[in-house]
Design a protein around this motif. Structure first.
Motif, PDB file in Angstrom:
ATOM      1  N   LEU A  41       0.808  -1.290   0.574  1.00 51.07           N
ATOM      2  CA  LEU A  41      -0.108   0.041  -0.325  1.00 51.07           C
ATOM      3  C   LEU A  41       0.729   1.382  -0.178  1.00 51.07           C
ATOM      4  CD1 LEU A  41      -2.991  -0.620   2.466  1.00 51.07           C
ATOM      5  CD2 LEU A  41      -3.182  -0.896   0.004  1.00 51.07           C
ATOM      6  N   ILE A  42       1.891   1.286   0.444  1.00 49.63           N
ATOM      7  CA  ILE A  42       2.817   2.146   0.508  1.00 49.63           C
ATOM      8  C   ILE A  42       3.621   2.717  -0.372  1.00 49.63           C
ATOM      9  CG2 ILE A  42       5.108   3.738   1.950  1.00 49.63           C
ATOM     10  CD1 ILE A  42       4.248   1.879   4.044  1.00 49.63           C
ATOM     11  N   ALA A  43       3.674   1.254  -1.434  1.00 46.83           N
ATOM     12  CA  ALA A  43       4.452   1.797  -2.458  1.00 46.83           C
ATOM     13  C   ALA A  43       3.497   2.041  -3.247  1.00 46.83           C
ATOM     14  CB  ALA A  43       5.455  -0.032  -2.735  1.00 46.83           C
ATOM     15  N   LYS A  44       2.581   1.823  -3.432  1.00 47.37           N
ATOM     16  CA  LYS A  44       1.276   2.096  -4.348  1.00 47.37           C
ATOM     17  C   LYS A  44       1.811   3.766  -5.157  1.00 47.37           C
ATOM     18  CE  LYS A  44      -2.823  -0.921  -4.837  1.00 47.37           C
ATOM     19  NZ  LYS A  44      -4.192  -1.011  -4.329  1.00 47.37           N
ATOM     20  N   LYS A  45       1.747   4.287  -6.271  1.00 40.95           N
ATOM     21  CA  LYS A  45       2.569   5.994  -6.919  1.00 40.95           C
ATOM     22  C   LYS A  45       1.161   6.541  -6.535  1.00 40.95           C
ATOM     23  CE  LYS A  45       6.649   4.871  -8.236  1.00 40.95           C
ATOM     24  NZ  LYS A  45       8.103   5.088  -9.029  1.00 40.95           N
ATOM     25  N   GLU A  46       0.253   5.232  -7.138  1.00 41.10           N
ATOM     26  CA  GLU A  46      -1.818   6.560  -7.481  1.00 41.10           C
ATOM     27  C   GLU A  46      -2.122   6.372  -6.405  1.00 41.10           C
ATOM     28  OE1 GLU A  46      -3.502   2.421  -8.779  1.00 41.10           O
ATOM     29  OE2 GLU A  46      -1.659   3.576 -10.072  1.00 41.10           O
TER      30      GLU A  46
ATOM     31  N   ASP B 101      -7.222   4.050  -2.922  1.00 37.92           N
ATOM     32  CA  ASP B 101      -9.497   3.937  -2.612  1.00 37.92           C
ATOM     33  C   ASP B 101      -9.338   4.588  -1.356  1.00 37.92           C
ATOM     34  OD1 ASP B 101      -8.982   3.108  -5.601  1.00 37.92           O
ATOM     35  OD2 ASP B 101      -9.906   1.776  -5.367  1.00 37.92           O
ATOM     36  N   GLU B 102     -10.728   4.878  -1.040  1.00 36.27           N
ATOM     37  CA  GLU B 102     -10.645   4.765   0.443  1.00 36.27           C
ATOM     38  C   GLU B 102     -10.952   3.723   1.581  1.00 36.27           C
ATOM     39  OE1 GLU B 102     -12.147   7.431   2.452  1.00 36.27           O
ATOM     40  OE2 GLU B 102     -11.410   8.704   0.602  1.00 36.27           O
TER      41      GLU B 102
ATOM     42  N   VAL C  65      -7.446   0.688   5.001  1.00 37.48           N
ATOM     43  CA  VAL C  65      -7.054  -0.185   5.783  1.00 37.48           C
ATOM     44  C   VAL C  65      -5.249   0.066   5.897  1.00 37.48           C
ATOM     45  CG1 VAL C  65      -5.339  -2.453   4.548  1.00 37.48           C
ATOM     46  CG2 VAL C  65      -7.636  -2.374   3.623  1.00 37.48           C
ATOM     47  N   LYS C  66      -4.737   0.748   5.513  1.00 41.85           N
ATOM     48  CA  LYS C  66      -3.619   1.588   5.511  1.00 41.85           C
ATOM     49  C   LYS C  66      -3.380   2.200   7.139  1.00 41.85           C
ATOM     50  CE  LYS C  66       0.574   4.791   3.469  1.00 41.85           C
ATOM     51  NZ  LYS C  66       0.049   5.785   2.728  1.00 41.85           N
TER      52      LYS C  66
END
Length: 118
Positions: free
Chosen positions: A95-100, A103-104, A109-110
């Motif tokens: 989740l941290i690595a996602k650049k875009e 979503d809510e 979750v993060k």
């Protein structure tokens, strides 16, 4: 020209009768070893047998099978807990690595994983 070999010329191989005796082929003379060598070999063999019999027989420390089972169960529980934590860390890492933009649901979750793990 005769294809058969001449009897006066023999092969280069030595016969056992003609060969000079080597140091390893002397019969009747036993190789003497220091006294510790045989004792160490015997000790090594007996230790190996003791280890094999000890692993086959149940140990005196775990008197009952239920104690042994509970010990294994505790270890397994610790392993499962560690695996769950690793899974949560890997999810958080992805989740941290996602650049875009997230979503809510991903944001929730993060936040939840960060609060739980750190």
């Amino acid at each position: 020209m005769n294809p058969t070999p001449n009897k006066s010329t023999s092969s280069n191989k030595r016969k056992a009768n003609d060969a000079a005796p080597s140091s390893g082929s002397v019969v009747g003379e036993h190789e003497s070893r220091p006294p510790g060598i045989k004792a160490m070999k015997k000790l090594r063999k007996t230790k190996g047998k003791e280890k094999a019999s000890a692993s086959a027989a149940p140990s005196a420390a775990s008197a009952t099978p239920s104690a042994e089972f509970s010990k294994m169960f505790e270890l397994k529980q610790k392993d499962v807990e560690g695996m769950k934590e690793l899974q949560k860390l890997s999810i958080l890492d992805s989740l941290i690595a996602k650049k875009e933009n997230l979503d809510e649901e991903d944001k929730i979750v993060k936040k939840k994983l960060v609060a739980e793990l750190f």
